[in-house]
Design a protein around this motif. Structure first.
Motif, mmCIF file in Angstrom:
data_model
loop_
_atom_site.group_PDB
_atom_site.id
_atom_site.type_symbol
_atom_site.label_atom_id
_atom_site.label_comp_id
_atom_site.label_asym_id
_atom_site.label_seq_id
_atom_site.Cartn_x
_atom_site.Cartn_y
_atom_site.Cartn_z
ATOM 1 N N ASP A 51 0.841 -1.197 0.000
ATOM 2 C CA ASP A 51 0.000 0.000 0.000
ATOM 3 C C ASP A 51 0.882 1.256 0.000
ATOM 4 O O ASP A 51 1.588 1.522 0.980
ATOM 5 C CB ASP A 51 -0.894 -0.012 1.236
ATOM 6 C CG ASP A 51 -1.864 1.161 1.261
ATOM 7 O OD1 ASP A 51 -1.783 2.034 0.371
ATOM 8 O OD2 ASP A 51 -2.713 1.205 2.188
ATOM 9 N N PRO A 52 0.866 2.047 -1.058
ATOM 10 C CA PRO A 52 1.735 3.236 -1.116
ATOM 11 C C PRO A 52 1.341 4.313 -0.111
ATOM 12 O O PRO A 52 2.139 5.223 0.166
ATOM 13 C CB PRO A 52 1.552 3.732 -2.552
ATOM 14 C CG PRO A 52 0.208 3.209 -2.976
ATOM 15 C CD PRO A 52 0.052 1.892 -2.287
ATOM 16 N N ALA A 53 0.120 4.223 0.439
ATOM 17 C CA ALA A 53 -0.327 5.231 1.395
ATOM 18 C C ALA A 53 0.250 4.990 2.788
ATOM 19 O O ALA A 53 0.261 5.902 3.621
ATOM 20 C CB ALA A 53 -1.860 5.243 1.462
ATOM 21 N N ARG A 54 0.724 3.796 3.050
ATOM 22 C CA ARG A 54 1.295 3.492 4.369
ATOM 23 C C ARG A 54 2.749 3.915 4.418
ATOM 24 O O ARG A 54 3.487 3.747 3.435
ATOM 25 C CB ARG A 54 1.186 1.995 4.679
ATOM 26 C CG ARG A 54 -0.240 1.485 4.767
ATOM 27 C CD ARG A 54 -0.284 0.048 5.276
ATOM 28 N NE ARG A 54 0.160 -0.034 6.652
ATOM 29 C CZ ARG A 54 0.213 -1.181 7.355
ATOM 30 N NH1 ARG A 54 -0.134 -2.315 6.769
ATOM 31 N NH2 ARG A 54 0.609 -1.183 8.593
ATOM 32 N N PRO A 55 3.214 4.466 5.540
ATOM 33 C CA PRO A 55 4.615 4.896 5.647
ATOM 34 C C PRO A 55 5.578 3.737 5.398
ATOM 35 O O PRO A 55 5.364 2.624 5.896
ATOM 36 C CB PRO A 55 4.720 5.404 7.091
ATOM 37 C CG PRO A 55 3.320 5.748 7.479
ATOM 38 C CD PRO A 55 2.448 4.758 6.768
ATOM 39 N N ALA A 56 6.634 4.002 4.641
ATOM 40 C CA ALA A 56 7.599 2.956 4.294
ATOM 41 C C ALA A 56 8.244 2.355 5.542
ATOM 42 O O ALA A 56 8.432 1.136 5.636
ATOM 43 C CB ALA A 56 8.669 3.538 3.370
ATOM 44 N N ALA A 57 8.583 3.215 6.505
ATOM 45 C CA ALA A 57 9.236 2.726 7.728
ATOM 46 C C ALA A 57 8.316 1.789 8.503
ATOM 47 O O ALA A 57 8.768 0.802 9.107
ATOM 48 C CB ALA A 57 9.652 3.911 8.602
ATOM 49 N N GLN A 58 7.023 2.084 8.484
ATOM 50 C CA GLN A 58 6.056 1.226 9.170
ATOM 51 C C GLN A 58 5.986 -0.149 8.521
ATOM 52 O O GLN A 58 5.942 -1.179 9.206
ATOM 53 C CB GLN A 58 4.683 1.899 9.152
ATOM 54 C CG GLN A 58 3.616 1.152 9.945
ATOM 55 C CD GLN A 58 2.266 1.826 9.817
ATOM 56 O OE1 GLN A 58 1.516 1.578 8.874
ATOM 57 N NE2 GLN A 58 1.965 2.714 10.767
ATOM 58 N N VAL A 63 7.650 -6.068 8.438
ATOM 59 C CA VAL A 63 8.441 -7.147 7.833
ATOM 60 C C VAL A 63 9.438 -7.708 8.831
ATOM 61 O O VAL A 63 9.556 -8.934 8.998
ATOM 62 C CB VAL A 63 9.180 -6.630 6.577
ATOM 63 C CG1 VAL A 63 10.272 -7.596 6.143
ATOM 64 C CG2 VAL A 63 8.196 -6.426 5.443
ATOM 65 N N ARG A 64 10.163 -6.841 9.515
ATOM 66 C CA ARG A 64 11.163 -7.318 10.477
ATOM 67 C C ARG A 64 10.501 -8.055 11.634
ATOM 68 O O ARG A 64 11.009 -9.088 12.082
ATOM 69 C CB ARG A 64 12.005 -6.145 10.987
ATOM 70 C CG ARG A 64 13.129 -6.570 11.927
ATOM 71 C CD ARG A 64 14.176 -5.494 12.047
ATOM 72 N NE ARG A 64 14.940 -5.315 10.821
ATOM 73 C CZ ARG A 64 15.991 -6.074 10.483
ATOM 74 N NH1 ARG A 64 16.391 -7.063 11.283
ATOM 75 N NH2 ARG A 64 16.639 -5.829 9.359
ATOM 76 N N GLY A 65 9.381 -7.552 12.100
ATOM 77 C CA GLY A 65 8.687 -8.239 13.182
ATOM 78 C C GLY A 65 8.146 -9.597 12.762
ATOM 79 O O GLY A 65 8.136 -10.549 13.541
ATOM 80 N N LEU A 66 7.727 -9.699 11.504
ATOM 81 C CA LEU A 66 7.149 -10.939 10.995
ATOM 82 C C LEU A 66 8.217 -11.982 10.677
ATOM 83 O O LEU A 66 8.020 -13.174 10.917
ATOM 84 C CB LEU A 66 6.337 -10.627 9.734
ATOM 85 C CG LEU A 66 5.591 -11.779 9.069
ATOM 86 C CD1 LEU A 66 4.490 -12.306 9.986
ATOM 87 C CD2 LEU A 66 5.002 -11.327 7.737
ATOM 88 N N LEU A 67 9.345 -11.530 10.140
ATOM 89 C CA LEU A 67 10.347 -12.467 9.636
ATOM 90 C C LEU A 67 11.549 -12.657 10.546
ATOM 91 O O LEU A 67 12.320 -13.609 10.361
ATOM 92 C CB LEU A 67 10.855 -11.990 8.267
ATOM 93 C CG LEU A 67 9.806 -11.816 7.171
ATOM 94 C CD1 LEU A 67 10.458 -11.270 5.905
ATOM 95 C CD2 LEU A 67 9.113 -13.144 6.882
ATOM 96 N N GLY A 68 11.725 -11.764 11.507
ATOM 97 C CA GLY A 68 12.882 -11.845 12.392
ATOM 98 C C GLY A 68 13.017 -13.211 13.058
ATOM 99 O O GLY A 68 12.064 -13.722 13.638
ATOM 100 N N GLY A 69 14.195 -13.814 12.949
ATOM 101 C CA GLY A 69 14.444 -15.122 13.548
ATOM 102 C C GLY A 69 13.975 -16.293 12.705
ATOM 103 O O GLY A 69 14.248 -17.454 13.042
ATOM 104 N N VAL A 83 9.420 -3.605 0.354
ATOM 105 C CA VAL A 83 8.161 -3.008 0.828
ATOM 106 C C VAL A 83 8.262 -1.492 0.926
ATOM 107 O O VAL A 83 7.240 -0.795 0.897
ATOM 108 C CB VAL A 83 7.717 -3.609 2.189
ATOM 109 C CG1 VAL A 83 7.506 -5.108 2.065
ATOM 110 C CG2 VAL A 83 8.703 -3.284 3.304
ATOM 111 N N GLU A 84 9.472 -0.965 1.046
ATOM 112 C CA GLU A 84 9.646 0.484 1.098
ATOM 113 C C GLU A 84 9.519 1.126 -0.290
ATOM 114 O O GLU A 84 9.241 2.319 -0.396
ATOM 115 C CB GLU A 84 11.020 0.823 1.693
ATOM 116 C CG GLU A 84 11.110 0.545 3.188
ATOM 117 C CD GLU A 84 12.524 0.699 3.714
ATOM 118 O OE1 GLU A 84 12.697 0.645 4.941
ATOM 119 O OE2 GLU A 84 13.457 0.863 2.893
#
Length: 269
Positions: A51-58, A63-69, A83-84
């Motif tokens: 979604d281009p309306a969502r902030p890239a950093a968010q 992604v990091r929270g979902l894929l970390g580890g 995603v950014e």
């Protein structure tokens, strides 16, 4: 891998190249394919992350929270860059990750000295599929279980091909992502060839060419195009004298039939 924005792709590839420098390329390829498969399955997640309306950093934080580890750091960094970036459609996100997975696999093959083998094996497998309708049906049957297809490919190819070839073919068969098997194999061949920025030429000849003949054709094409060219040879008994070469949409025809057709066109003109 279809119709991606060149600017966005260049930015993501730059981040990917930086992350891949010290990564296990085989694992990186598998991780990126796994992420692409996840996005294909989870439509809501894919829409949210593209979604281009969502902030890239968010989106990167998600992604990091979902894929970390769960996957390697290089895959996470690449996915964050993807995603950014801005894409024209939600499906582009999975496309670019799959594309980079193929590039990682090709880079691994190059490091192992098997890149030429992979190119040849992808091409030959395409010819095998074209000549065996029953095999094609078995590999493209949407109702067949994934593990059954994996086992069929292991039995058919196994130690006969480079591990990278088996990995790429299996990924395509199990996750065709809307492509025909033939189109997918051609796309894989193009991406693998790009690993060394080479053109891919299909040479049609009535008989199998000798290594010396292949070398001469390769040298001729390299001189003509100013770039390295990888040739795939297709034996076709219908070819009468000489050979023909196809590079993209361009055809160089030295066959007797081709010469006759050229004379006919000139006479007609």
């Amino acid at each position: 891998m279809r119709g991606l924005s060149k600017n966005s792709l260049a930015v993501v590839e730059e981040r990917f190249n930086a992350a891949a420098g010290s990564a296990d390329l085989g694992r990186l390829a598998e991780d990126l394919n796994s992420i692409a498969d996840l996005l294909d399955r989870e439509h809501g997640l894919r829409r949210a992350l593209s979604d281009p309306a969502r902030p890239a950093a968010q989106k990167a934080q998600v992604v990091r929270g979902l894929l970390g580890g769960k996957v390697a750091e290089a895959a996470i960094a690449t996915a964050e860059a993807a995603v950014e970036a801005k894409w024209s459609r939600a499906g582009d996100l999975a496309d670019v990750l799959e594309r980079l997975g193929v590039i990682a696999a090709a880079a691994e093959a190059e490091a192992q000295g098997t890149l030429d083998d992979v190119e040849d094996e992808l091409f030959r497998f395409g010819r095998i599929v074209a000549a065996n309708p029953e095999l094609r049906r078995a590999l493209t049957d949407q109702s067949a279980p994934e593990e059954g297809k994996r086992q069929l490919l292991r039995d058919l190819l196994g130690s006969r091909v480079a591990p990278t070839s088996l990995r790429l073919i299996t990924q395509l068969v199990v996750h065709p992502r809307g492509r025909s098997l033939e189109a997918g194999l051609e796309e894989l061949g193009r991406l693998v060839a790009q690993q060394r920025q080479r053109l891919v030429a299909t040479v049609r000849s009535a008989v199998e060419l000798t290594e010396e003949q292949k070398r001469r054709i390769t040298t001729w094409l390299r001189t003509s195009y100013g770039r390295d060219v990888h040739i795939n040879v297709e034996v076709d008994p219908r070819v009468l004298g000489g050979f023909s070469v196809r590079i993209g949409d361009e055809i160089i025809d030295t066959t007797i039939v081709g010469r006759i057709e050229e004379v006919r066109r000139r006479l007609a003109g």
